[in-house]
Design a protein around this motif. Structure first.
Motif, PDB file in Angstrom:
ATOM      1  N   THR B 130     -35.193  62.326   3.197  1.00  0.00           N
ATOM      2  CA  THR B 130     -33.804  61.936   2.844  1.00  0.00           C
ATOM      3  C   THR B 130     -33.311  60.811   3.500  1.00  0.00           C
ATOM      4  O   THR B 130     -32.764  59.634   3.097  1.00  0.00           O
ATOM      5  CB  THR B 130     -32.733  62.927   2.830  1.00  0.00           C
ATOM      6  OG1 THR B 130     -33.381  64.272   1.914  1.00  0.00           O
ATOM      7  CG2 THR B 130     -31.406  62.637   2.230  1.00  0.00           C
ATOM      8  N   GLY B 133     -34.990  57.593   3.017  1.00  0.00           N
ATOM      9  CA  GLY B 133     -34.477  57.146   1.895  1.00  0.00           C
ATOM     10  C   GLY B 133     -33.268  56.214   1.893  1.00  0.00           C
ATOM     11  O   GLY B 133     -32.858  55.277   1.177  1.00  0.00           O
ATOM     12  N   GLU B 134     -32.392  56.680   3.232  1.00  0.00           N
ATOM     13  CA  GLU B 134     -31.453  55.735   3.272  1.00  0.00           C
ATOM     14  C   GLU B 134     -31.750  54.083   3.997  1.00  0.00           C
ATOM     15  O   GLU B 134     -30.929  53.283   3.892  1.00  0.00           O
ATOM     16  CB  GLU B 134     -30.217  56.346   4.470  1.00  0.00           C
ATOM     17  CG  GLU B 134     -30.055  57.740   3.925  1.00  0.00           C
ATOM     18  CD  GLU B 134     -29.082  58.252   3.150  1.00  0.00           C
ATOM     19  OE1 GLU B 134     -27.980  58.195   3.479  1.00  0.00           O
ATOM     20  OE2 GLU B 134     -29.475  58.327   2.017  1.00  0.00           O
ATOM     21  N   VAL B 138     -37.405  54.297  -1.355  1.00  0.00           N
ATOM     22  CA  VAL B 138     -38.403  54.879  -1.074  1.00  0.00           C
ATOM     23  C   VAL B 138     -38.974  55.651  -2.353  1.00  0.00           C
ATOM     24  O   VAL B 138     -38.029  55.828  -3.272  1.00  0.00           O
ATOM     25  CB  VAL B 138     -38.280  55.920  -0.251  1.00  0.00           C
ATOM     26  CG1 VAL B 138     -39.361  57.089  -0.001  1.00  0.00           C
ATOM     27  CG2 VAL B 138     -38.145  55.623   1.458  1.00  0.00           C
ATOM     28  N   ARG B 147     -32.741  63.006  -5.658  1.00  0.00           N
ATOM     29  CA  ARG B 147     -32.447  61.533  -5.181  1.00  0.00           C
ATOM     30  C   ARG B 147     -33.314  60.854  -4.650  1.00  0.00           C
ATOM     31  O   ARG B 147     -33.302  59.537  -4.053  1.00  0.00           O
ATOM     32  CB  ARG B 147     -31.207  61.610  -4.169  1.00  0.00           C
ATOM     33  CG  ARG B 147     -30.221  62.830  -4.268  1.00  0.00           C
ATOM     34  CD  ARG B 147     -28.816  62.282  -3.927  1.00  0.00           C
ATOM     35  NE  ARG B 147     -28.135  62.270  -5.010  1.00  0.00           N
ATOM     36  CZ  ARG B 147     -27.760  60.986  -6.021  1.00  0.00           C
ATOM     37  NH1 ARG B 147     -28.252  60.107  -5.415  1.00  0.00           N
ATOM     38  NH2 ARG B 147     -27.283  61.303  -7.063  1.00  0.00           N
ATOM     39  N   ILE B 148     -34.731  61.256  -4.720  1.00  0.00           N
ATOM     40  CA  ILE B 148     -35.776  60.324  -4.166  1.00  0.00           C
ATOM     41  C   ILE B 148     -36.583  60.038  -5.452  1.00  0.00           C
ATOM     42  O   ILE B 148     -37.278  61.085  -6.092  1.00  0.00           O
ATOM     43  CB  ILE B 148     -36.742  61.032  -3.075  1.00  0.00           C
ATOM     44  CG1 ILE B 148     -35.914  61.357  -1.735  1.00  0.00           C
ATOM     45  CG2 ILE B 148     -37.801  60.026  -2.558  1.00  0.00           C
ATOM     46  CD1 ILE B 148     -35.673  60.226  -0.982  1.00  0.00           C
TER      47      ILE B 148
END
Lengths: 335, 335
Positions: B130, B133-134, B138, B147-148
């Motif tokens: 996660t 991802g920020e 990704v 959320r990915i």
DNA sequence: ATGAAAGCGCTAACAC
DNA sequence: GTGTTAGCGCTTTCAT
């Protein structure tokens, strides 16, 4: 807008923050700690592009290979990546699919954003290669060219051993399955012909074939038609294709035909029968190449090293055996 | 000090030169020609780092794979590279050797200098993923996480088919050889167990094994000791090791034991007997992943797409056959 | 040991 | 359609 924030938070100047990340010992321990703390709190990391621009170097290396999915390429890439990473470099990878044009354009594109470039069995022209060498430090694997540092896989002697091996087994007609038109193929082909003529073995040459399994499958029938009792293939993948196709056609390997490959990739031990092959130490070659490249990048790149050679070695397994006393089955119907 | 020189030589401002290279049609044809000529004469090419810094994007993509030399990884990497290149991106490649720690550090390092990052079967923790991802856009292949964006290889159904295939052949005891602890293994293991329990097949599970040939060789003897008449291996490499080791021990495949692999890498057709395997469309998955990534990079990356699934498919070849009516040879000595 | 300042080479408003 | 200008974020003399 970032090094400044860290600087502000740590109560120092941006220059000091920069120093903490590039030459830590030039900063007082206490200051360094304050900066590190601030950096962590802010999740700060230096911006690579900005750093590259200011320093004039990228911290990146690049490698261009003929085929990303080819086992030999992949093994070298893996070794190169390992070393690069260990030395703090990230690695660009590009594949040319044996297409000289793509090779050049990929290489040129990478050359601008790396500190050094590795080319595996490049097929581009001498001129293009030389031009590339002006753009960035370049090391080639399996290509000879003045002024370009190189790692060469020397299979000359081992190829001779392979032929002697066949000769000792009674083979008098052997065929070489040529691969892509590159340095490795030249060395193999030449080593093969030299040894054969020395030993009085007839040497039809077939090819060129793509360095792939499917090409080997296709080659097998040509081999059979040639009447040879032994095959030396450009690489293990071709050899594997030959072996399997021969099996499908009811030809016994090595009973009827002996097969030898090159590289000793994992595949050599996976096919039936296990392949006699000329081992090329891919990992060694990759590691050597990256070391030359890093010397070039870091040392004064002036001294052009002489090519580093890594030698092949015949590995005898089960795909070679005594020559059939009669002709091969496909010709058995002859009078 | 370069765009300026071109500008001077062409008698225009640096901005115009920049435009010629970034939005050619915003410049008058005649001016453009002059600039191009000057650029060629000077062998000018825009400096990537400077451009990255000014634009805020790098033109680079990155991929992190478990093993650079693994055939499945390599196939995906190749597909990804092809697409990336076609879209004008260069590609960083990093291998983690299935080591979560290296995976994270490689990914973090790349994240800063790419416009998007692809992670293949990542083993890092949800938190780390996660966090990554920020840092950068990704896309993951074979990992589920809110959320990915992800591409998932769905082998659930095909695994069921594999088991049904074995059941139809009369097998009543099958063993699953588990691979690395990742999404793909979970799906395969689960699909296997579900189908087996549905059909009343006993299911000892062995492993975990590394996703490599040598691990398969080792596994073979454990399989034999288990008394199962059928094996489903995590991937083709393990399956190949099993098949070859069984042959060495005098066990006939598929006569005594049936073997099924996963992936349908080239290897499946190269071993003897050719492997029955669940084909995973690696190229499709790679291409899909890069397309998702580019959508993310270029479009407004706000909309998190739902996972894209690519489905497996059972390919029946020669490593599966009717269950032996007697127990396997290793146990034949029993009363 | 630290700070101020001048770029690295390019791009992007904003004027004209 | 083209030029001017102000940075992008970091490094590195040069002072202090």
């Amino acid at each position: 807008m970032s090094i400044r924030e860290v600087a502000a938070r740590a109560g120092v100047s941006p220059a000091t923050v920069s120093r903490v990340f590039t030459q830590p010992r030039a900063v007082a321990a206490e200051t360094r700690r304050r900066v590190m703390t601030a950096a962590e709190e802010l999740q700060y990391a230096p911006h690579p592009a900005a750093s590259s621009l200011a320093r004039g170097r990228t911290g990146n290396l690049g490698i261009v290979v003929p085929d990303i999915a080819n086992s030999f390429s992949a093994t070298i890439t893996k070794a190169v990546h390992r070393q690069a990473r260990r030395e703090g470099y990230a690695l660009f990878v590009a594949g040319s699919d044996e297409f000289a044009e793509d090779e050049v354009s990929s290489a040129r594109a990478l050359a601008q954003q790396v500190d050094g470039l590795l080319l595996l069995s490049p097929r581009m022209s001498d001129e293009e290669l030389t031009a590339l060498g002006e753009l960035a430090p370049v090391v080639v694997v399996n290509r000879r060219l003045d002024r370009i540092p190189a790692v060469l896989t020397n299979a000359q002697e081992a190829t001779g051993h392979a032929v002697e091996h066949l000769h000792a087994l009674g083979h008098r007609t052997a065929v070489y399955l040529a691969g892509p038109d590159n340095y490795a193929d030249h060395v193999r082909s030449r080593g093969f012909r030299d040894a054969c003529s020395r030993l009085g073995i007839a040497t039809p040459e077939l090819g060129r074939f793509e360095a792939r399994y499917t090409a080997g499958v296709r080659a097998a029938d040509l081999v059979l038609a040639s009447g040879a009792t032994a095959v030396v293939a450009y690489n293990d993948e071709i050899a594997a294709g030959v072996v399997n196709r021969l099996a499908d056609r009811g030809i016994d390997v090595p009973g009827d035909i002996s097969v030898i490959g090159f590289d000793d990739t994992g595949l050599a031990e996976m096919v039936t029968p296990r392949l006699t092959t000329v081992r090329i130490p891919a990992t060694t070659a990759g590691t050597a190449a990256i070391e030359m490249l890093l010397d070039l990048v870091r040392g004064r790149g002036d001294e052009v090293h002489s090519p580093r050679e890594v030698c092949g070695e015949l590995v005898v397994r089960s795909s070679t055996g005594p020559a059939a006393t009669t002709a091969v089955p496909a010709r058995r119907s002859a009078p």
